[in-house]
Design a protein around this motif. Structure first.
Motif, mmCIF file in Angstrom:
data_model
loop_
_atom_site.group_PDB
_atom_site.id
_atom_site.type_symbol
_atom_site.label_atom_id
_atom_site.label_comp_id
_atom_site.label_asym_id
_atom_site.label_seq_id
_atom_site.Cartn_x
_atom_site.Cartn_y
_atom_site.Cartn_z
ATOM 1 N N SER A 39 14.342 60.435 -33.792
ATOM 2 C CA SER A 39 14.208 61.763 -33.566
ATOM 3 C C SER A 39 15.728 62.123 -33.943
ATOM 4 C CB SER A 39 13.913 62.697 -32.299
ATOM 5 O OG SER A 39 14.523 61.838 -31.259
ATOM 6 N N LYS A 40 16.162 63.191 -34.198
ATOM 7 C CA LYS A 40 17.345 63.781 -34.541
ATOM 8 C C LYS A 40 18.401 63.604 -33.323
ATOM 9 C CE LYS A 40 16.625 66.786 -38.438
ATOM 10 N NZ LYS A 40 15.261 66.285 -38.828
ATOM 11 N N SER A 41 19.608 63.074 -33.689
ATOM 12 C CA SER A 41 20.482 63.047 -32.304
ATOM 13 C C SER A 41 21.510 64.252 -32.622
ATOM 14 C CB SER A 41 21.422 61.800 -32.789
ATOM 15 O OG SER A 41 22.531 61.665 -31.892
ATOM 16 N N ASP A 42 22.200 64.419 -31.620
ATOM 17 C CA ASP A 42 23.395 65.437 -31.497
ATOM 18 C C ASP A 42 24.732 65.008 -32.214
ATOM 19 O OD1 ASP A 42 21.673 67.339 -30.052
ATOM 20 O OD2 ASP A 42 22.201 66.597 -28.315
ATOM 21 N N GLU A 43 24.650 63.627 -32.220
ATOM 22 C CA GLU A 43 25.873 63.059 -32.800
ATOM 23 C C GLU A 43 25.611 62.716 -34.181
ATOM 24 O OE1 GLU A 43 27.825 59.603 -30.835
ATOM 25 O OE2 GLU A 43 26.150 59.648 -29.284
ATOM 26 N N ALA A 44 26.625 63.074 -35.005
ATOM 27 C CA ALA A 44 26.634 63.195 -36.437
ATOM 28 C C ALA A 44 26.679 61.784 -36.875
ATOM 29 C CB ALA A 44 28.035 63.610 -36.953
ATOM 30 N N GLY A 45 25.892 61.408 -37.958
ATOM 31 C CA GLY A 45 25.488 60.056 -38.537
ATOM 32 C C GLY A 45 24.885 59.320 -37.566
ATOM 33 N N LYS A 46 24.220 59.851 -36.474
ATOM 34 C CA LYS A 46 23.345 58.904 -35.661
ATOM 35 C C LYS A 46 21.710 59.673 -35.702
ATOM 36 C CE LYS A 46 26.761 56.888 -32.954
ATOM 37 N NZ LYS A 46 27.328 56.296 -31.474
ATOM 38 N N VAL A 47 20.988 58.570 -35.091
ATOM 39 C CA VAL A 47 19.730 59.029 -34.714
ATOM 40 C C VAL A 47 19.155 58.613 -33.307
ATOM 41 C CG1 VAL A 47 18.831 59.480 -37.356
ATOM 42 C CG2 VAL A 47 18.382 57.307 -36.010
ATOM 43 N N GLU A 48 18.329 59.346 -32.816
ATOM 44 C CA GLU A 48 17.744 58.786 -31.439
ATOM 45 C C GLU A 48 16.727 57.794 -31.702
ATOM 46 O OE1 GLU A 48 15.790 60.885 -28.223
ATOM 47 O OE2 GLU A 48 17.630 61.412 -27.840
ATOM 48 N N PHE A 49 16.907 56.639 -31.579
ATOM 49 C CA PHE A 49 15.884 55.520 -31.523
ATOM 50 C C PHE A 49 15.491 55.015 -30.412
ATOM 51 C CE2 PHE A 49 14.995 50.998 -33.110
ATOM 52 C CZ PHE A 49 13.817 51.385 -33.706
ATOM 53 N N GLN A 63 16.057 53.590 -25.222
ATOM 54 C CA GLN A 63 16.453 54.684 -26.014
ATOM 55 C C GLN A 63 17.757 54.987 -26.117
ATOM 56 O OE1 GLN A 63 13.551 58.329 -25.630
ATOM 57 N NE2 GLN A 63 15.591 59.407 -25.103
ATOM 58 N N SER A 64 18.258 55.035 -27.392
ATOM 59 C CA SER A 64 19.781 55.539 -27.584
ATOM 60 C C SER A 64 20.034 55.904 -28.927
ATOM 61 C CB SER A 64 20.565 54.214 -27.081
ATOM 62 O OG SER A 64 20.168 53.098 -28.164
ATOM 63 N N ASP A 65 21.139 56.340 -29.045
ATOM 64 C CA ASP A 65 21.644 56.725 -30.454
ATOM 65 C C ASP A 65 22.088 55.587 -31.380
ATOM 66 O OD1 ASP A 65 20.790 59.581 -30.074
ATOM 67 O OD2 ASP A 65 22.934 59.911 -29.196
ATOM 68 N N TRP A 66 21.648 55.434 -32.191
ATOM 69 C CA TRP A 66 21.845 54.421 -33.244
ATOM 70 C C TRP A 66 22.582 55.036 -34.462
ATOM 71 C CZ3 TRP A 66 18.916 49.268 -33.532
ATOM 72 C CH2 TRP A 66 18.379 48.919 -32.418
ATOM 73 N N MET A 144 19.826 45.270 -27.989
ATOM 74 C CA MET A 144 21.066 45.321 -27.464
ATOM 75 C C MET A 144 22.143 44.717 -28.158
ATOM 76 S SD MET A 144 20.451 47.687 -25.391
ATOM 77 C CE MET A 144 22.280 47.944 -25.325
ATOM 78 N N ASP A 145 21.672 43.722 -29.287
ATOM 79 C CA ASP A 145 22.805 42.955 -30.322
ATOM 80 C C ASP A 145 23.668 42.293 -29.380
ATOM 81 O OD1 ASP A 145 23.403 42.525 -32.520
ATOM 82 O OD2 ASP A 145 24.796 44.147 -33.239
ATOM 83 N N VAL A 146 23.249 41.224 -28.502
ATOM 84 C CA VAL A 146 23.911 40.410 -27.975
ATOM 85 C C VAL A 146 24.189 39.137 -29.024
ATOM 86 C CG1 VAL A 146 24.284 38.943 -25.805
ATOM 87 C CG2 VAL A 146 23.011 41.164 -25.756
ATOM 88 N N THR A 147 25.208 39.290 -29.687
ATOM 89 C CA THR A 147 25.413 38.322 -30.731
ATOM 90 C C THR A 147 26.069 37.018 -30.030
ATOM 91 O OG1 THR A 147 27.804 39.070 -31.353
ATOM 92 C CG2 THR A 147 25.869 39.957 -32.319
#
Length: 320
Positions: A39-49, A63-66, A144-147
């Protein structure tokens, strides 16, 4: 509103991508799977995933903004409905997603394919990824992208009680080498993994540490956390300083916040003729409800020149 919209996407997605389940049932029976929504995010260039995983224990979700750039090949600006397929590739494995978007928002199904080498490579670094819950930890580390590089960086910080779960928590709360090194540069020799997570949760920053050191304090980690929990900020301390309360013991400042000794309270007490009550007296006044109104009431009855100790004693003994 967002919750209703998300639920609507999930219901629609279950119907639209049913064929995905049928076609892949044989292939994904041994991998983690569930629903995703965007869904749409309040942060520019991001979406809520969101990723919602269903399993025999119930369900879990993330759930977080990506950044929109995380979804290769997906055009979020395209109007109308579009079928989408995208892969989120991480060191821990791949999250394959199928579904649809409608004006940049949508839902679908995902399945997770763990990387077979990841547990072995993490083990070589001293982190156990293997669990008894069908790759749950590895799935969380992928989300969480634990590289491997991040794990190496944290290993090199020489932190206590550092394990795979802490690495996940670090990613969730944005604990990284830059944050650790900034704290240490301010003279705080922090090495406790749990304290670093607590710092992020409660808002202990390098700027806060610097401000306290400049004011002559040397707080430990627990005191810093307690100050943030109770709102004893440098800005609030500056208000007290203007009222003559400079370099008060940090534990007493925390007690001020716990019991409600505010700049406004101090000003009212001072206006009633108590020029500079001791910090312990102020705390006792608040604990025993010696309010400015109570003092004024005593004075209106002709009871003057009462010390703070006497006022507290009167309250303790129920003299109203």
């Amino acid at each position: 509103m967002r919750m209703r919209r998300t639920l609507a996407y999930l219901v629609f997605a279950s119907c639209v991508v049913l064929f995905v389940v049928k076609n892949r049932a044989a292939d994904v029976s041994d991998v983690r799977s569930g629903d995703w929504t965007i869904s749409k995010s309040d942060e520019a260039g991001k979406v809520e995933f969101s990723l919602i995983e269903h399993h025999h224990h119930g369900q879990s979700s993330h759930q977080s903004d990506w950044p929109a750039t995380s979804f290769q090949g997906v055009d979020f600006s395209k109007p109308g409905r579009q079928d989408v397929h995208f892969t989120i590739a991480r060191d821990a494995g791949k999250i394959e997603c199928d579904g649809f978007l409608n004006n940049g928002e949508g839902a679908g199904l995902f399945h997770f394919q763990p990387d077979a080498n990841y547990p072995r490579e993490m083990q070589a670094l001293g982190f156990s990824v293997v669990d008894d819950k069908n790759d749950e930890k590895q799935f969380s580390m992928a989300v969480m992208d634990v590289t491997l590089e991040f794990a190496k960086q944290m290993k090199n910080e020489h932190l206590s009680d550092l394990d795979a779960d802490k690495l996940i928590a670090f990613r969730i709360f944005h604990v990284d080498s830059a944050f650790i090194q900034e704290l240490r540069a301010e003279g705080l020799n922090v090495s406790d993994s749990d304290k670093l997570v607590a710092f992020r949760i409660h808002g202990v920053t390098p700027e806060m540490v610097r401000s306290l050191h400049q004011a002559g304090y040397s707080p430990d980690e627990d005191t810093l956390i307690a100050m943030r929990i109770h709102g004893a900020t440098p800005e609030w301390m500056e208000q007290l300083k203007r009222l003559g309360y400079d370099h008060i013991d940090l534990e007493k400042l925390i007690a001020f916040r716990i019991h409600g000794v505010s700049p406004e309270f101090i000003q009212k007490v001072q206006s009633l003729g108590y020029s500079h009550p001791d910090p312990d007296e102020l705390i006792a006044m608040r604990i025993h409800n010696v309010t400015p109104e109570y003092i004024s009431d005593m004075k209106s009855r002709g009871i003057h020149d009462l010390s703070i100790d006497k006022l507290v004693s009167m309250r303790i003994h129920g003299i109203d």
